[in-house]
Design an enzyme around this catalytic site. Sequence first.
Site, short mmCIF file in Angstrom:
data_model
loop_
_atom_site.label_atom_id
_atom_site.label_comp_id
_atom_site.label_asym_id
_atom_site.label_seq_id
_atom_site.Cartn_x
_atom_site.Cartn_y
_atom_site.Cartn_z
CE1 TYR A 77 65.73 -102.47 11.65
CE2 TYR A 77 64.25 -103.22 13.36
CZ TYR A 77 64.46 -102.78 12.07
OH TYR A 77 63.39 -102.65 11.21
CG PHE A 222 58.94 -95.02 8.86
CD1 PHE A 222 59.44 -95.08 10.15
CD2 PHE A 222 59.84 -95.05 7.81
CE1 PHE A 222 60.80 -95.18 10.40
CE2 PHE A 222 61.22 -95.14 8.05
CZ PHE A 222 61.69 -95.20 9.35
N PRO A 223 54.22 -95.98 10.14
CG PRO A 223 53.10 -97.12 11.85
CD PRO A 223 54.47 -96.91 11.26
N GLY A 227 53.97 -85.82 7.96
CA GLY A 227 54.48 -84.54 7.50
C GLY A 227 53.61 -83.37 7.92
N GLY A 228 53.48 -82.38 7.03
CA GLY A 228 52.72 -81.18 7.33
C GLY A 228 51.24 -81.41 7.51
#
Length: 298
Positions: A77, A222-223, A227-228
């Site tokens: 990172y 990325f918990p 999305g939609g």
Amino acid sequence: MTNNTTPSTDTTIFQLGGDLPVRRVGYGTMRLADGPGDPTGPEARIWTAPADRAAAVDLLRTAAEAGVTLFDTADAYALGAGEELLAEALHPYGDGVAVATKVGVVRPSPTEWVPLGHPAYLRQQAELGLRRLRTERIDLLYLHRLDENVPVAEQVGALKRLQEEGKVRHIGLSEVTVEQLTEAEATAPIAAVQNLYNLATRDHEPVVEHTAGRGIAFVPFFPVAMGGHAGPDGPVARVAREVGATPSQTALAWLLHRAPHILPIPGTSSAAHLVENLGALDVALTEEQFARLAREVS
């Protein structure tokens, strides 16, 4: 870093590696970086230290004050700047702070993340991590990615030697299958697995099941990526209204309900969002709500 080994009956706490108590919602520092590119979008480069360093330091300190005990970073990172930032904000680490970092990926350019598992390189990066974090022992050291060109036993063996030398407390793996995890366990005990997993992305369900049966922490990155399904009329929002929570809290609560060994590490550059994420620990889903979300978000 924490040395507390007192057992806890608190369901919001997990004993990492059997002896390291951490709160079950941690903080991922990946997004505390700047361009080139949008640091919050899916194509984020995570290449340079944040332009507003003071704000990032304040956010990390706010996280610790709000009750975060597990902070996650990596040498990849921003070319080590993520580790330096954590040290600037939190060193000397209190007894309640555990730091996880990763080795095994090189960054030759802003768009490249290349696995490199040569044992000498892994040891060098761990030594650099110790310096940047200003500590004598890393609480949790992940192999960021397995290198297909180096035997798994050699890669994990390098981390095991660091553990035997007292420089690493626990060993973790990232983005692995059950088969790869099992192979790694033949060389050293694995305390945590960090894979992509959330309500809408459940490809690693077999790994969740395998780790649950072995007392290994499953740390989804990325918990909150939904999305939609996260729209105002979507299934997550509907359940959120039922339980009096936000959609993000509800998505995290689903993970926490899924299994007691799941430790999500949401990242954010907003103090308000940080506190909101921690509020997921207080959100209780019914079995019906949990099952409905699993069924409707797939």
